[in-house]
Design a protein around this motif. Structure first.
Motif, mmCIF file in Angstrom:
data_model
loop_
_atom_site.group_PDB
_atom_site.id
_atom_site.type_symbol
_atom_site.label_atom_id
_atom_site.label_comp_id
_atom_site.label_asym_id
_atom_site.label_seq_id
_atom_site.Cartn_x
_atom_site.Cartn_y
_atom_site.Cartn_z
ATOM 1 N N ARG A 324 74.035 77.730 23.036
ATOM 2 C CA ARG A 324 72.981 77.665 24.043
ATOM 3 C C ARG A 324 72.652 79.110 24.390
ATOM 4 N N GLY A 325 71.682 79.700 23.680
ATOM 5 C CA GLY A 325 71.420 81.116 23.829
ATOM 6 C C GLY A 325 72.641 81.901 23.395
ATOM 7 N N ILE A 326 73.150 82.796 24.272
ATOM 8 C CA ILE A 326 74.380 83.508 23.940
ATOM 9 C C ILE A 326 75.607 82.716 24.396
ATOM 10 N N GLY A 327 75.383 81.599 25.100
ATOM 11 C CA GLY A 327 76.474 80.762 25.577
ATOM 12 C C GLY A 327 76.642 79.526 24.722
ATOM 13 N N HIS A 328 77.201 78.467 25.339
ATOM 14 C CA HIS A 328 77.476 77.242 24.591
ATOM 15 C C HIS A 328 77.258 76.020 25.471
ATOM 16 N N ARG A 329 76.946 74.899 24.812
ATOM 17 C CA ARG A 329 77.029 73.586 25.452
ATOM 18 C C ARG A 329 78.057 72.781 24.672
ATOM 19 N N PHE A 330 78.750 71.886 25.381
ATOM 20 C CA PHE A 330 79.833 71.146 24.734
ATOM 21 C C PHE A 330 80.126 69.883 25.531
ATOM 22 N N GLU A 331 80.992 69.040 24.978
ATOM 23 C CA GLU A 331 81.370 67.800 25.635
ATOM 24 C C GLU A 331 82.886 67.750 25.747
ATOM 25 N N LEU A 332 83.375 67.303 26.898
ATOM 26 C CA LEU A 332 84.793 67.051 27.100
ATOM 27 C C LEU A 332 85.011 65.546 27.074
ATOM 28 N N VAL A 333 85.936 65.107 26.239
ATOM 29 C CA VAL A 333 86.175 63.670 26.065
ATOM 30 C C VAL A 333 87.604 63.355 26.467
ATOM 31 N N HIS A 334 87.753 62.363 27.369
ATOM 32 C CA HIS A 334 89.076 61.923 27.801
ATOM 33 C C HIS A 334 89.613 60.891 26.830
ATOM 34 N N ARG A 335 90.924 60.785 26.737
ATOM 35 C CA ARG A 335 91.517 59.826 25.805
ATOM 36 C C ARG A 335 91.228 58.374 26.183
ATOM 37 N N ASP A 336 90.718 58.159 27.430
ATOM 38 C CA ASP A 336 90.329 56.789 27.799
ATOM 39 C C ASP A 336 88.855 56.513 27.520
ATOM 40 N N GLY A 337 88.151 57.507 26.909
ATOM 41 C CA GLY A 337 86.764 57.304 26.519
ATOM 42 C C GLY A 337 85.742 57.945 27.431
ATOM 43 N N ARG A 338 86.126 58.329 28.639
ATOM 44 C CA ARG A 338 85.185 59.008 29.530
ATOM 45 C C ARG A 338 84.782 60.358 28.936
ATOM 46 N N SER A 339 83.591 60.838 29.300
ATOM 47 C CA SER A 339 83.154 62.131 28.780
ATOM 48 C C SER A 339 82.386 62.900 29.845
ATOM 49 N N LEU A 340 82.333 64.212 29.652
ATOM 50 C CA LEU A 340 81.663 65.113 30.592
ATOM 51 C C LEU A 340 80.897 66.141 29.780
ATOM 52 N N ARG A 341 79.585 66.247 30.035
ATOM 53 C CA ARG A 341 78.753 67.232 29.340
ATOM 54 C C ARG A 341 78.756 68.529 30.145
ATOM 55 N N VAL A 342 79.067 69.645 29.471
ATOM 56 C CA VAL A 342 79.230 70.927 30.156
ATOM 57 C C VAL A 342 78.490 72.003 29.372
ATOM 58 N N SER A 343 77.993 73.020 30.076
ATOM 59 C CA SER A 343 77.404 74.166 29.385
ATOM 60 C C SER A 343 77.611 75.419 30.208
ATOM 61 N N THR A 344 77.632 76.557 29.526
ATOM 62 C CA THR A 344 77.725 77.851 30.190
ATOM 63 C C THR A 344 76.850 78.852 29.453
ATOM 64 N N GLY A 345 76.209 79.718 30.192
ATOM 65 C CA GLY A 345 75.378 80.742 29.584
ATOM 66 C C GLY A 345 76.137 82.001 29.251
ATOM 67 N N LEU A 346 77.446 82.062 29.590
ATOM 68 C CA LEU A 346 78.237 83.248 29.290
ATOM 69 C C LEU A 346 78.722 83.200 27.844
ATOM 70 N N PRO A 347 78.738 84.340 27.153
ATOM 71 C CA PRO A 347 79.089 84.340 25.733
ATOM 72 C C PRO A 347 80.583 84.197 25.496
ATOM 73 N N GLY A 348 80.931 83.748 24.286
ATOM 74 C CA GLY A 348 82.315 83.697 23.842
ATOM 75 C C GLY A 348 82.932 82.321 23.982
ATOM 76 N N GLU A 349 83.695 81.928 22.957
ATOM 77 C CA GLU A 349 84.389 80.645 23.032
ATOM 78 C C GLU A 349 85.435 80.638 24.146
ATOM 79 N N PHE A 350 85.964 81.812 24.505
ATOM 80 C CA PHE A 350 86.930 81.839 25.600
ATOM 81 C C PHE A 350 86.275 81.429 26.908
ATOM 82 N N ASN A 351 84.961 81.659 27.048
ATOM 83 C CA ASN A 351 84.284 81.190 28.250
ATOM 84 C C ASN A 351 84.014 79.687 28.205
#
Length: 556
Positions: A324-351
């Motif tokens: 997402r530009g210099i940042g990333h968008r991603f999804e967090l998935v719980h083992r029970d099937g729930r999910s959360l869509r997250v994004s950050t504009g800060l660069p780097g996978e560590f962010n």
């Protein structure tokens, strides 16, 4: 109040207004110590303690002065100053009691390890976490790298949720309308407890804190119980204090116990992340698996879902990461099937990891997933500025300042600024701190030579060491790879002072290149031989870019 706080100079000067004094006899009893030198006509039940200080220069009338042993002096040596400032009593150890002699002029509480008692005393005096539950919601973040960014992310989400937030960390303290530059990642215990009370009096409802290994080892967060504590990672750093990685881990692990936190979120990088996996097992054993969420960036750590808390795998995993530009968008998935869509504009996978940890800490605090998803979608809280942490100063060339000051952080920062498709070079300016772990210096030199095209080694904060000797230790690591033919870098320079090194890096850069100045981040002074010199990497980099754009000099 929170958007434009006043600027104060000293966190220790902030005290809550509404303090109900505590009897000295009660505090002495709580320490299990011996109460000495009480005047004959005085009743210990009537000697009121209304503040706590471990610095004689910060003592106010009615304070308990904690006279602690130090590296060069003993606090008892400064008792006269504390008494003249209005101290009501002294807390010290047997060595301090000897220094005070038979007539210190104040009542004295003597206990074998007074430092370990200060946090509990400060909590009682300042009522920083009331028993009725009316205190702040408290979030702690520990780990080697990512603490600062994760606390800023956490606060940003909390504000989007309508909370009024405080902050205690490496860059600054935000409390009661005051913005205070930090001297320590985590202040001393009396200051921390006073700040929490000031925040509560000011109407703040939540606060995030960085908790360093120094803070735990030196009892700076004693007496505090967090709602949620988060763990980022553990990599080599601070071995000058802890000696070994095992000891370093052991100190960090103390945060994830029932005495210090109710819940925990532990980040695990992958199946080979020994320290992350161990911390997850430790936290689950201490807090109960139902009170610990484990987040895995990647790997098969999620495959094993047995109920044994040591083997149940990750609760949340990373999926669907994209740019997402210099940042990333991603999804967090719980083992029970729930999910959360997250994004950050800060660069780097560590962010990505920092953003995921912050979001999951908020979720662990009791916020409903649907509510959290709404603010993540509507407010983009994880694209907040974090001073000196992958802070973008300019483009063409991409110019970034980051606090990376250990091997793992440096490698992550360099990967984050590497131009896509090999269309540009990475030009690095960095150094190593004096009077700190020397073993990481050649390692950082090797990482620089392996991950950057042009390496400029300059001075960080030399403190009491010879700057040239520090540079040479770093350069030895870089040159070893160049000489072996295994380096990406084709040029390794030593340039001092640092401002000249930054200017030289910009002169070397083309529009498609990336210039990263690493190690000092938000810091605005450089200590050389005990003298502070003004130096802000962000200002120097910005000035060099301005000069280039104004055509005052040509690129090399």
């Amino acid at each position: 109040m929170e958007n434009s706080p006043e600027i104060a100079t000293d966190a220790a000067s902030l005290r809550p207004a509404g303090v109900s004094a505590v009897a000295l006899s009660r505090l002495a009893s709580a320490t299990g110590g011996q109460l000495l030198h009480v005047p004959q006509n005085a009743d210990p039940d009537e000697i009121a303690i209304s503040g706590v200080s471990i610095d004689s220069r910060s003592v106010r009338s009615g304070d308990l002065y904690a006279a602690l042993p130090g590296a060069r002096f003993h606090g008892a040596d400064f008792t006269r100053s504390a008494r003249e400032a209005g101290a009501a009593a002294v807390l010290t150890d047997p060595a301090g009691a000897q220094i005070l002699g038979s007539d210190p002029g104040l009542p004295v509480v003597v206990t074998p390890d007074p430092r370990s008692q200060v946090g509990a005393i400060a909590r009682a005096v300042y009522d920083s976490q009331p028993e009725d539950g009316s205190g702040l919601s408290l979030f702690a973040v520990t780990g080697t790298n990512g603490k600062t960014t994760t606390t800023y992310f956490t606060n940003s989400i909390l504000r989007a949720l309508g909370e009024t937030t405080g902050l205690i960390g490496t860059i600054e303290i935000l409390a009661g309308g005051q913005r205070i530059p930090s001297r320590l990642t985590t202040p001393e215990a009396p200051t921390v407890h006073a700040l929490l009370s000031v925040m509560r009096e000011s109407g703040m409802t939540a606060a995030s804190m960085e908790v360093s290994s120094h803070a735990i080892a030196f009892h700076r967060v004693d007496g505090i119980r967090y709602d949620v504590a988060g763990f980022t990672n553990l990599t080599q750093d601070h071995l000058d204090l802890h000696g070994t990685m095992e000891a370093y881990f052991g100190v960090k692990a103390q945060l994830f116990t029932p005495e210090r936190t109710q819940r925990a979120v532990i980040a695990v990088a992958d199946d080979d992340d020994e320290w992350g996996i161990r911390m997850a097992r430790h936290a689950r054993a201490q807090l109960g698996a139902e009170n610990v969420d484990v987040f895995a960036m990647r790997g098969g750590v999620v495959a094993d879902r047995e109920e044994d808390p040591d083997r149940r795998g990750a609760d949340w995993t990373l999926r669907s990461m994209s740019r997402r530009g210099i940042g990333h968008r991603f999804e967090l998935v719980h083992r029970d099937g729930r999910s959360l869509r997250v994004s950050t504009g800060l660069p780097g996978e560590f962010n990505v990891a920092n953003a995921a940890l912050a979001a999951l800490m908020i979720l662990a605090s009791g916020v409903e997933l649907e509510t959290l998803q709404r603010v993540l979608d509507d407010d983009d809280p994880l694209t907040t500025d974090v001073p000196g942490r992958m802070q973008l100063i300019g483009t063409e060339p991409t110019a970034v300042v980051d606090f990376a000051h250990n091997p793992d952080a440096l490698a992550r920062a360099l990967a984050a600024v590497d131009p896509p498709d090999g269309d540009g070079r990475v030009i690095l300016v960095f150094g190593a701190t004096g009077d700190r772990d020397r073993t990481k210096r050649p390692l950082m030199g090797e990482i620089a030579a392996r991950e950057a095209d042009v390496v400029i080694i300059s001075d960080d904060d030399p403190h009491g060491e010879d700057p040239a000797a520090i540079r040479e230790e770093v350069a030895a690591g870089a040159r070893s790879l160049v000489e072996a033919g295994t380096a990406r870098a084709v040029e390794v320079y030593e340039i001092s002072p640092r401002a000249v090194a930054i200017r030289s890096a910009v002169q070397m850069a083309g529009p498609q290149d990336s210039v990263i100045v690493a190690g000092r981040g938000h810091e605005t002074v450089q200590e050389i031989a005990g003298v502070d010199h003004p130096l802000d990497d962000r200002a120097e980099l910005r000035a060099a870019l301005d000069e280039m754009q104004e055509g005052r000099w040509e690129r090399r």
